[in-house]
Design a protein around this motif. Structure first.
Motif, short mmCIF file in Angstrom:
data_model
loop_
_atom_site.label_atom_id
_atom_site.label_comp_id
_atom_site.label_asym_id
_atom_site.label_seq_id
_atom_site.Cartn_x
_atom_site.Cartn_y
_atom_site.Cartn_z
N ILE A 52 0.84 -1.21 0.00
CA ILE A 52 0.00 0.00 0.00
C ILE A 52 0.87 1.25 0.00
N PHE A 53 1.90 1.27 0.84
CA PHE A 53 2.80 2.42 0.92
C PHE A 53 3.50 2.66 -0.41
N GLY A 54 3.92 1.59 -1.05
CA GLY A 54 4.56 1.72 -2.36
C GLY A 54 3.61 2.27 -3.41
N LEU A 55 2.37 1.80 -3.40
CA LEU A 55 1.38 2.30 -4.36
C LEU A 55 1.05 3.77 -4.11
N VAL A 56 0.86 4.12 -2.84
CA VAL A 56 0.56 5.51 -2.49
C VAL A 56 1.71 6.41 -2.94
N ASN A 57 2.94 6.00 -2.68
CA ASN A 57 4.10 6.79 -3.09
C ASN A 57 4.23 6.86 -4.61
N ALA A 58 3.99 5.75 -5.29
CA ALA A 58 4.14 5.73 -6.74
C ALA A 58 3.09 6.58 -7.44
N ILE A 59 1.89 6.63 -6.89
CA ILE A 59 0.80 7.36 -7.54
C ILE A 59 0.78 8.83 -7.13
N LEU A 60 0.83 9.11 -5.84
CA LEU A 60 0.62 10.47 -5.36
C LEU A 60 1.88 11.34 -5.29
N LYS A 61 3.00 10.74 -4.95
CA LYS A 61 4.21 11.56 -4.72
C LYS A 61 4.63 12.35 -5.96
N PRO A 62 4.65 11.77 -7.16
CA PRO A 62 5.02 12.58 -8.33
C PRO A 62 4.05 13.74 -8.58
N ILE A 63 2.78 13.50 -8.33
CA ILE A 63 1.78 14.56 -8.52
C ILE A 63 2.02 15.68 -7.52
N ILE A 64 2.25 15.31 -6.27
CA ILE A 64 2.48 16.30 -5.22
C ILE A 64 3.76 17.09 -5.49
N LYS A 65 4.81 16.39 -5.93
CA LYS A 65 6.07 17.08 -6.22
C LYS A 65 5.91 18.05 -7.39
N THR A 66 5.14 17.65 -8.38
CA THR A 66 4.93 18.53 -9.53
C THR A 66 4.13 19.76 -9.15
N LEU A 67 3.03 19.54 -8.44
CA LEU A 67 2.17 20.66 -8.05
C LEU A 67 2.82 21.56 -7.01
N GLY A 68 3.62 20.97 -6.13
CA GLY A 68 4.23 21.75 -5.05
C GLY A 68 5.69 22.07 -5.27
N CYS A 69 6.11 22.12 -6.52
CA CYS A 69 7.51 22.36 -6.85
C CYS A 69 8.06 23.62 -6.18
N ALA A 70 7.28 24.66 -6.16
CA ALA A 70 7.74 25.91 -5.54
C ALA A 70 8.00 25.74 -4.04
N PHE A 71 7.16 24.96 -3.36
CA PHE A 71 7.36 24.74 -1.93
C PHE A 71 8.64 23.94 -1.67
N TYR A 72 8.92 22.97 -2.55
CA TYR A 72 10.17 22.22 -2.41
C TYR A 72 11.38 23.15 -2.55
N VAL A 73 11.31 24.06 -3.50
CA VAL A 73 12.42 24.99 -3.71
C VAL A 73 12.53 25.97 -2.55
#
Length: 125
Positions: free
Chosen positions: A44-65
């Motif tokens: 479950i953790f792997g699926l959650v990370n594989a599906i949501l993490k790239p979306i979150i990183k893309t949308l929140g790119c400015a916050f990461y920077v």
């Protein structure tokens, strides 16, 4: 075969987090059932990370920077909380009690997973 190895590493990392933090619990059950629960939660953790993490990183790119990547710790904690919720809905006895246990648990899961990946040689095929 590689996916099974990654699931196993994640299961071990999740087990270490349950041992270290009282806010991350694994239900009272036999050792075999605990192993199966950890494997299920790792999937479950792997699926959650594989599906949501790239979306979150893309949308929140400015916050990461802006935070120099520290927001990633918060994102990992929230993904671990989401994993706990999905596991409970699937009747797996894995529970994270709140944000701070999830925060520290996500750090432990990341560090232990990284260390185990270092110990296991990679195939260059």
């Amino acid at each position: 075969m590689r996916i099974l190895l990654k699931v196993g590493i994640t299961a071990v990392a999740l087990w270490v987090a349950t041992v270290l933090f009282s806010g991350i619990t694994l239900g009272d059950q036999t050792t075999g059932r605990r192993v199966l629960t950890l494997v299920g939660v790792a999937v479950i953790f792997g699926l959650v990370n594989a599906i949501l993490k790239p979306i979150i990183k893309t949308l929140g790119c400015a916050f990461y920077v802006l935070t120099l990547g520290l927001i990633g710790l918060v994102v990992n904690a929230l993904l671990l909380l989401l994993t706990s919720e999905v596991a409970q809905r699937l009747d797996l006895p894995f529970h994270v009690d709140g944000f701070w246990p999830a925060f520290w648990g996500a750090i432990v899961v990341g560090v232990v997973g990284w260390l185990l990946h270092l110990l296991i040689p990679e195939d260059d095929d």
